[in-house]
Write a protein that holds these residues in place. Structure first.
Motif, PDB file in Angstrom:
ATOM      1  N   GLY A 172      -3.040  -1.769  12.647  1.00  0.00           N
ATOM      2  CA  GLY A 172      -2.835  -0.340  12.799  1.00  0.00           C
ATOM      3  C   GLY A 172      -3.657   0.489  11.835  1.00  0.00           C
ATOM      4  N   ALA A 173      -3.965  -0.063  10.665  1.00  0.00           N
ATOM      5  CA  ALA A 173      -4.759   0.666   9.675  1.00  0.00           C
ATOM      6  C   ALA A 173      -6.169   0.936  10.198  1.00  0.00           C
ATOM      7  N   GLU A 174      -6.654   0.059  11.071  1.00  0.00           N
ATOM      8  CA  GLU A 174      -7.999   0.216  11.633  1.00  0.00           C
ATOM      9  C   GLU A 174      -8.098   1.498  12.456  1.00  0.00           C
ATOM     10  N   ALA A 175      -7.108   1.695  13.341  1.00  0.00           N
ATOM     11  CA  ALA A 175      -7.100   2.889  14.186  1.00  0.00           C
ATOM     12  C   ALA A 175      -6.968   4.154  13.339  1.00  0.00           C
ATOM     13  N   LEU A 176      -6.136   4.102  12.303  1.00  0.00           N
ATOM     14  CA  LEU A 176      -5.949   5.265  11.433  1.00  0.00           C
ATOM     15  C   LEU A 176      -7.230   5.580  10.664  1.00  0.00           C
ATOM     16  N   THR A 204       4.656   7.625  16.100  1.00  0.00           N
ATOM     17  CA  THR A 204       5.162   7.813  14.734  1.00  0.00           C
ATOM     18  C   THR A 204       4.044   7.735  13.697  1.00  0.00           C
ATOM     19  N   SER A 205       2.978   7.008  13.998  1.00  0.00           N
ATOM     20  CA  SER A 205       1.867   6.909  13.048  1.00  0.00           C
ATOM     21  C   SER A 205       0.930   8.098  13.139  1.00  0.00           C
ATOM     22  N   VAL A 231      -1.224   9.631  18.389  1.00  0.00           N
ATOM     23  CA  VAL A 231      -1.125  10.351  19.664  1.00  0.00           C
ATOM     24  C   VAL A 231       0.110  11.250  19.650  1.00  0.00           C
ATOM     25  N   MET A 232       0.133  12.205  20.578  1.00  0.00           N
ATOM     26  CA  MET A 232       1.272  13.117  20.674  1.00  0.00           C
ATOM     27  C   MET A 232       2.442  12.457  21.409  1.00  0.00           C
ATOM     28  N   THR A 233       2.153  11.882  22.573  1.00  0.00           N
ATOM     29  CA  THR A 233       3.158  11.156  23.343  1.00  0.00           C
ATOM     30  C   THR A 233       2.493   9.945  23.967  1.00  0.00           C
ATOM     31  N   LEU A 234       3.300   8.973  24.415  1.00  0.00           N
ATOM     32  CA  LEU A 234       2.740   7.775  25.035  1.00  0.00           C
ATOM     33  C   LEU A 234       2.105   8.085  26.383  1.00  0.00           C
TER      34      LEU A 234
END
Length: 325
Positions: free
Chosen positions: A97-101, A122-123, A126-129
């Protein structure tokens, strides 16, 4: 016009044609691929298959620029910046997940397609799924919520294990969620568990030695990109110490692990390839819903079970999606 002048003029025009034609041809688009660990050839094949389904073939209609952090998360910001500096058309990230951030922090304009198990809402990715709304979309593989299910399956495979060891990576963004999932499942099952931590190769050696010394009868290896990257080491140590173990993906069972339960990582990579191709064709990540797996695979390696002296209950064999003889 004299004949000599005409020939010279015609020759100049002919010489210029290829250059003009090349100038009119669009440059081959480039995908920047950022992996927090190291690249898995099997999974990259699945990614390329997804690209091909979307109409793109590496080396012919699209190029891929690879960057890997090799488990050093402190390098991700630099690597993401390097990819952005290449002016790629799409960035694909995979890992914890750190990669995308890191990619998201590096650009608000270049489309990002991620593959990870961290909740993208939550990270803040995106705004919604259903409607991501920004420049990121991808595959949310849900691995971190499956630890309790894995514990139950392992208990079924090794019913005599009074104590089950659980290997977790404390640096994983989902560590607390995974820990709670295991502890809640253990209480519901009346199963005693021992929590072990590992975030380096040396930690894995120590943890597996601890399993044997503690008297644990089985091992649950949690979902984590690091453990997936160190798959061969974990499986080899489990075999050396004769520890029945369950893992996250079928790749572990195929490589000799006793069993696995989880989403298909190969399919997640294929889906990411499809999304990357659709974005190259002009679709916007803001309009592409987050892909969530709906199928989970339970795989049992009977050869490993026999080597461990385990008799797999018929009910579990019947419920397995795949049996490796």
């Amino acid at each position: 016009m004299k004949r000599r002048q005409f020939i010279a003029l015609l020759g100049g025009a002919v010489t210029g044609w290829p250059l003009a034609a090349r100038a009119q041809q669009p440059a081959m688009p480039v995908i920047g691929f950022l992996d927090g660990q190291s690249f898995d050839p099997h999974l990259m094949t699945a990614f390329r298959e997804g690209l091909k389904e979307a109409g793109y073939t590496e080396g012919r209609t699209v190029a891929i620029y690879f960057r890997s952090a090799d488990g050093q998360t402190d390098r991700l910001v630099t690597l993401a910046g390097d990819i952005v500096g290449r002016r790629v058309a799409v960035i694909v990230t995979t890992g914890g997940g750190a990669e995308a951030l890191a990619a998201y922090a590096a650009t608000t304009t270049i489309p990002i397609v991620f593959i990870n198990g961290v909740d993208p809402v939550t990270s803040g990715l995106v705004m919604t799924l259903n409607r991501p709304g920004g420049n990121a979309t991808g595959v949310y593989i849900l691995q971190q919520v499956l630890e309790g299910k894995r514990l139950g399956l392992l208990r079924g495979l090794v019913p005599g294990a009074a104590l089950i060891a659980v290997l977790l990576n404390p640096t994983n963004a989902n560590f607390q969620t995974q820990l709670r999932g295991v502890q809640d499942a253990a209480r519901a099952l009346g199963q005693q568990v021992s929590i072990l931590s590992a975030s380096t190769e040396r930690d894995i050696d120590v943890a597996l030695t601890t399993v044997t010394q503690s008297g644990a009868g089985a091992l649950l290896v949690s979902s984590d990109p690091f453990f997936n990257d160190e798959r061969d080491q974990v499986i080899a140590l489990a075999a050396r110490y004769a520890i029945p173990a369950i893992y996250e993906g079928r790749e572990f069972a195929m490589a000799g692990g006793l069993a696995s339960y989880g989403t298909s990582l190969a399919d997640a990579y294929r889906q990411a390839g499809i999304y990357a191709g659709r974005i190259l064709r002009g679709e916007k990540p803001a309009d592409l819903p987050i892909v969530q797996p709906t199928k989970f695979e339970f795989v049992i390696n009977l050869k490993t079970a026999k080597a461990l002296g385990l008799d797999v209950p018929p009910g579990l064999s019947a419920s397995a999606d795949e049996i490796i003889e």
